[in-house]
Design an enzyme around this catalytic site. Structure first.
Site, PDB file in Angstrom:
ATOM      1  N   TYR A 120     -42.158  66.247 -12.240  1.00  0.00           N
ATOM      2  CA  TYR A 120     -40.876  65.843 -12.661  1.00  0.00           C
ATOM      3  C   TYR A 120     -40.564  65.049 -14.242  1.00  0.00           C
ATOM      4  CZ  TYR A 120     -39.204  66.686  -7.951  1.00  0.00           C
ATOM      5  OH  TYR A 120     -38.941  67.455  -6.750  1.00  0.00           O
ATOM      6  N   PHE A 140     -32.144  69.831  -2.484  1.00  0.00           N
ATOM      7  CA  PHE A 140     -30.774  70.203  -2.698  1.00  0.00           C
ATOM      8  C   PHE A 140     -29.764  70.023  -1.323  1.00  0.00           C
ATOM      9  CE2 PHE A 140     -32.660  73.423  -5.705  1.00  0.00           C
ATOM     10  CZ  PHE A 140     -32.926  72.575  -6.384  1.00  0.00           C
ATOM     11  N   PRO A 141     -29.500  68.818  -0.697  1.00  0.00           N
ATOM     12  CA  PRO A 141     -28.872  68.745   0.217  1.00  0.00           C
ATOM     13  C   PRO A 141     -27.304  68.598  -0.115  1.00  0.00           C
ATOM     14  CG  PRO A 141     -29.608  66.563  -0.444  1.00  0.00           C
ATOM     15  CD  PRO A 141     -30.528  67.635  -1.119  1.00  0.00           C
ATOM     16  N   LEU A 142     -27.141  68.654  -1.487  1.00  0.00           N
ATOM     17  CA  LEU A 142     -25.611  68.801  -1.828  1.00  0.00           C
ATOM     18  C   LEU A 142     -25.552  69.798  -2.748  1.00  0.00           C
ATOM     19  CD1 LEU A 142     -25.058  64.939  -2.563  1.00  0.00           C
ATOM     20  CD2 LEU A 142     -24.704  66.155  -0.765  1.00  0.00           C
ATOM     21  N   GLY A 143     -26.382  70.771  -2.447  1.00  0.00           N
ATOM     22  CA  GLY A 143     -26.488  72.149  -3.239  1.00  0.00           C
ATOM     23  C   GLY A 143     -27.010  72.561  -4.506  1.00  0.00           C
ATOM     24  N   GLY A 144     -27.782  71.404  -5.000  1.00  0.00           N
ATOM     25  CA  GLY A 144     -28.427  71.192  -6.124  1.00  0.00           C
ATOM     26  C   GLY A 144     -27.891  71.317  -7.301  1.00  0.00           C
ATOM     27  N   PHE A 145     -28.372  72.316  -8.398  1.00  0.00           N
ATOM     28  CA  PHE A 145     -27.606  72.411  -9.435  1.00  0.00           C
ATOM     29  C   PHE A 145     -26.219  73.230  -9.467  1.00  0.00           C
ATOM     30  CE2 PHE A 145     -32.379  72.520 -10.591  1.00  0.00           C
ATOM     31  CZ  PHE A 145     -32.256  71.403 -11.146  1.00  0.00           C
ATOM     32  N   LEU A 150     -22.303  71.953  -3.896  1.00  0.00           N
ATOM     33  CA  LEU A 150     -21.322  72.844  -2.617  1.00  0.00           C
ATOM     34  C   LEU A 150     -19.810  72.839  -2.787  1.00  0.00           C
ATOM     35  CD1 LEU A 150     -23.119  71.003   0.550  1.00  0.00           C
ATOM     36  CD2 LEU A 150     -23.561  73.201  -0.543  1.00  0.00           C
TER      37      LEU A 150
END
Length: 288
Positions: free
Chosen positions: A66, A215-220, A223
């Site tokens: 990263y 990506f629990p919130l959808g990533g890039f 959601l």
């Protein structure tokens, strides 16, 4: 929403002496755009890490690729010497190209070099958990990971790695790895609308192995759902808080590591741990 402390909700994997607070923090977003280069605001990145610890988070996910090397350096600057009970989980198996590409790097010497690089950058004598990030840019590719796991098992015997996990894998790869060494966690792409791992989560829960959705919130691509928005409005919470609460209620072995470069957003993510979804909310979300 109830006041929430991460330490009130823990999971301890089998074959493991680490107690994970189920709400953790993913450091990927602390690097620059496209996970490349330094953060836009260095002081803010350091503040986020320190606030995560102050809020009771004891589980930080990172990787030396990263940045590359950026998030590990920030973690060391912000948190070293590390508080007792803090678990730093890192990943090996990829490197970054000069063109910002993500390239598999799973040859034995590459894995050894990656472990030593993580040790240096984090200023640790041993890594708490090392996840092998299997090949495949768009999900598990089903290839054999036995050679890579054998190398990590050797590093574990040498005392440089305490526990081993997997990332970007399918059930057959998990089984292959388990024939070589105990596995304490699996980190895959999963969230409210990306549920391909449902059977794997249940199988891992039965074995007391942690499942950590990235990506629990959808990533890039965050959601987006009218149903999610409606449930959130009824609960006076944000859609992202509801998405995290849904993951925590999905199974007791699920750990969440939402990333952010904002202290305010970090606090909202942690508060999601205190959000209880009733049967009607769960039914609506499960129908997505």
């Amino acid at each position: 929403m109830n006041t929430y402390s991460p330490s009130s909700d823990q999971f301890t994997p089998a074959h493991c002496d680490l107690h994970f607070n189920r709400v953790g923090y993913g450091a990927m977003q602390l690097a620059g755009p496209h996970v490349w280069g330094p953060p836009k605001d260095h002081a803010a990145a350091v503040a986020v890490l320190r606030e995560a610890i102050a809020l009771g988070i004891n589980h930080i996910d990172t990787a030396d690729f990263y940045g590359p090397h950026v998030t590990n350096a920030l973690i060391r600057e912000a948190l070293h010497p590390y508080r007792d009970g803090l678990t730093i989980v890192t990943k090996v198996g990829f490197v970054r190209g000069a063109d910002q590409s993500w390239m598999p790097a799973a040859a034995p010497q590459q894995l050894r070099d990656a472990v030593h690089s993580n040790l240096r950058k984090l200023e640790l004598e041993a890594l708490d958990v090392v996840n092998f990030r299997a090949p495949g840019l768009d999900g598990a590719d089903g290839s054999s990971i036995g050679e890579a796991l054998a190398v990590l098992a050797e590093l574990k015997k040498e005392g440089l790695v305490r526990h081993i996990g997997l990332s970007n894998v399918d059930a057959r790869q998990v089984a292959e790895a388990q024939r070589i060494t105990p596995i304490v966690c699996v980190q895959n792409h999963y969230n409210l609308v990306h549920r391909g791992d449902d059977a794997l989560i249940d199988a891992l829960a039965a074995q007391a192995i942690a499942y950590v959705p990235f990506f629990p919130l959808g990533g890039f691509t965050p959601l987006q759902s009218s149903t999610l928005n409606e449930v959130a409005a009824a609960l006076r919470a944000s859609p992202m808080q509801v998405a995290l609460a849904w993951l925590l209620q999905r199974a007791p072995n699920v750990l969440v590591i939402p990333g952010t470069s904002s202290v305010a957003h970090l606090r909202q993510n942690v508060a999601a741990g205190g959000l209880a979804l009733d049967a009607a909310a769960l039914a609506a979300l499960n129908a997505l």
